[in-house]
Design a protein around this motif. Structure first.
Motif, PDB file in Angstrom:
ATOM      1  N   GLN A 169       0.827  -1.206   0.000  1.00 41.67           N
ATOM      2  CA  GLN A 169       0.000   0.000   0.000  1.00 41.67           C
ATOM      3  C   GLN A 169       0.868   1.267   0.000  1.00 41.67           C
ATOM      4  O   GLN A 169       0.562   2.249  -0.675  1.00 41.67           O
ATOM      5  N   SER A 182      -8.920  -2.343  -0.928  1.00 44.18           N
ATOM      6  CA  SER A 182      -7.962  -1.366  -0.380  1.00 44.18           C
ATOM      7  C   SER A 182      -7.317  -0.563  -1.489  1.00 44.18           C
ATOM      8  O   SER A 182      -7.126   0.652  -1.373  1.00 44.18           O
ATOM      9  N   TRP A 183      -6.958  -1.251  -2.573  1.00 44.63           N
ATOM     10  CA  TRP A 183      -6.324  -0.577  -3.716  1.00 44.63           C
ATOM     11  C   TRP A 183      -7.267   0.480  -4.292  1.00 44.63           C
ATOM     12  O   TRP A 183      -6.858   1.597  -4.609  1.00 44.63           O
ATOM     13  N   LEU A 213      -7.418   3.471  -2.098  1.00 40.86           N
ATOM     14  CA  LEU A 213      -6.139   4.162  -2.059  1.00 40.86           C
ATOM     15  C   LEU A 213      -5.820   4.903  -3.348  1.00 40.86           C
ATOM     16  O   LEU A 213      -5.348   6.053  -3.343  1.00 40.86           O
TER      17      LEU A 213
END
Length: 358
Positions: free
Chosen positions: A198, A351-352, A355
């Motif tokens: 991340q 999550s990607w 983000l």
């Protein structure tokens, strides 16, 4: 230039595909003992003469049902497994394999010639529910002319991509809607681990990475090194694509150049492997077994690279000269165990998305 192989996308999560779990009432010949049905994503391809040889030698007529992108095809096959559309499924790769196995999509069958498959690609050896068919590397490609003109060395690794020299140069695909986009995300997860990927993407975003929906747009509209990108006057000299993309640029060019106009950043590659299996409730299991044997035969494996732009998995298969010269497989690609991918894929993509896209 449009390469059929490259259009494959991934749909994350069974809930994103709205289908009837009861399957199709029209077997389309799937129950005919003289017909064997192959279900695949829409990148399936084979030379007519090679397929005709199989039909003549085996006595089976092959019906091919191309069922959308890779993720959609896998999800639909799972939802219709009690009354499947065909006998053999081709195109589940290592990013989605555990989903298929956990949902009981395939029955056991050890295809003839399995002992000739490169050892590193063999999985599920205790039950033989799937047979490896092909492999390929998802890698960053670069426009040689751009880097020569700007007297800048092309990037060679993931670490290079976050350096100031490469700011605003890279275009990649959405990891939630694209197979190469997902593969690139998995490559960074393999490289930097659960605690580091991340942070890497934060740096990549700060360095101006551009995200588009799929491979067609990224490669043919945004990448300055492709034939399509040149026509579109694209301005991104780095793109997430395949190690086999440079050979394709040579093969489809007219006239053919002596060298590929694009190159591969070998330190950015993630290895994909595609599998086929005999569907659990196949109506023609005998024909399905014969078809699986054919998919790893020397004839099919030799024919496959220049049709689907992937590498064969049979040890004795011939790799085209153009692949060897312009698009060799990465020596040390990033890899992840299918179980690791299964445990983390959906959360990684979620999550990607938060983000990078928000």
């Amino acid at each position: 230039m449009i390469i059929k192989r490259k259009t494959t996308a991934v749909v994350i999560g069974l809930g994103l595909v709205t289908l009837s779990a009861c399957g199709s009432s029209d077997s389309g010949g799937a129950g005919d003992s003289k017909t064997v049905t192959l279900v695949s994503h829409d990148s399936w391809d084979v030379s007519k003469s090679v397929l005709a040889d199989f039909e003549k030698q085996s006595g089976y007529k092959v019906r091919v049902l191309e069922d959308g992108d890779a993720g959609q095809a896998v999800n639909k096959a799972i939802l219709t497994k009690d009354n499947p559309q065909g006998d053999v499924f081709f195109g589940v790769d290592n990013t989605l394999l555990s989903r298929a196995l956990d949902n009981g999509l395939f029955q056991s069958y050890e295809a003839k010639g399995s002992d000739q498959i490169v050892q590193q690609y063999r999985v599920d050896q205790d039950r033989h529910r799937v047979t490896p068919i092909d492999s390929g590397d998802i890698c960053v490609n670069y426009d040689k002319a751009y880097f020569s003109k700007h007297k800048l060395a092309p990037p060679a690794s993931f670490d290079d991509l976050i350096k100031p020299a490469y700011k605003n140069l890279l275009v990649t695909e959405n990891a939630g809607t694209s197979s190469p986009g997902l593969g690139f995300l998995l490559g960074t997860a393999a490289k930097y681990g659960d605690d580091g990927w991340q942070d890497y993407w934060k740096k990549l975003k700060a360095n101006g990475v551009k995200v588009v929906d799929g491979w067609e747009q990224a490669y043919n509209d945004e990448f300055s090194g492709s034939a399509g990108g040149k026509k579109a006057k694209a301005d991104r000299p780095l793109v997430v694509s395949y190690a086999s993309s440079p050979p394709a640029e040579v093969i489809y060019a007219d006239p053919k150049p002596k060298t590929a106009p694009t190159g591969v950043a070998s330190g950015t590659c993630f290895r994909q492997v595609e599998y086929a299996g005999l569907l659990s409730n196949a109506k023609n299991t005998k024909g399905g077994k014969a078809l699986l044997d054919f998919l790893i035969s020397v004839e099919f494996q030799d024919d496959m690279p220049l049709n689907m732009f992937v590498y064969p998995v049979r040890e004795s298969a011939q790799v085209p000269e153009e692949f060897v010269k312009f698009g060799p497989q990465a020596k040390n690609p990033e890899t992840l165990a299918p179980a690791k991918i299964a445990d983390n894929r959906d959360q990684w993509v979620k999550s990607w998305t938060s983000l990078v896209l928000k």
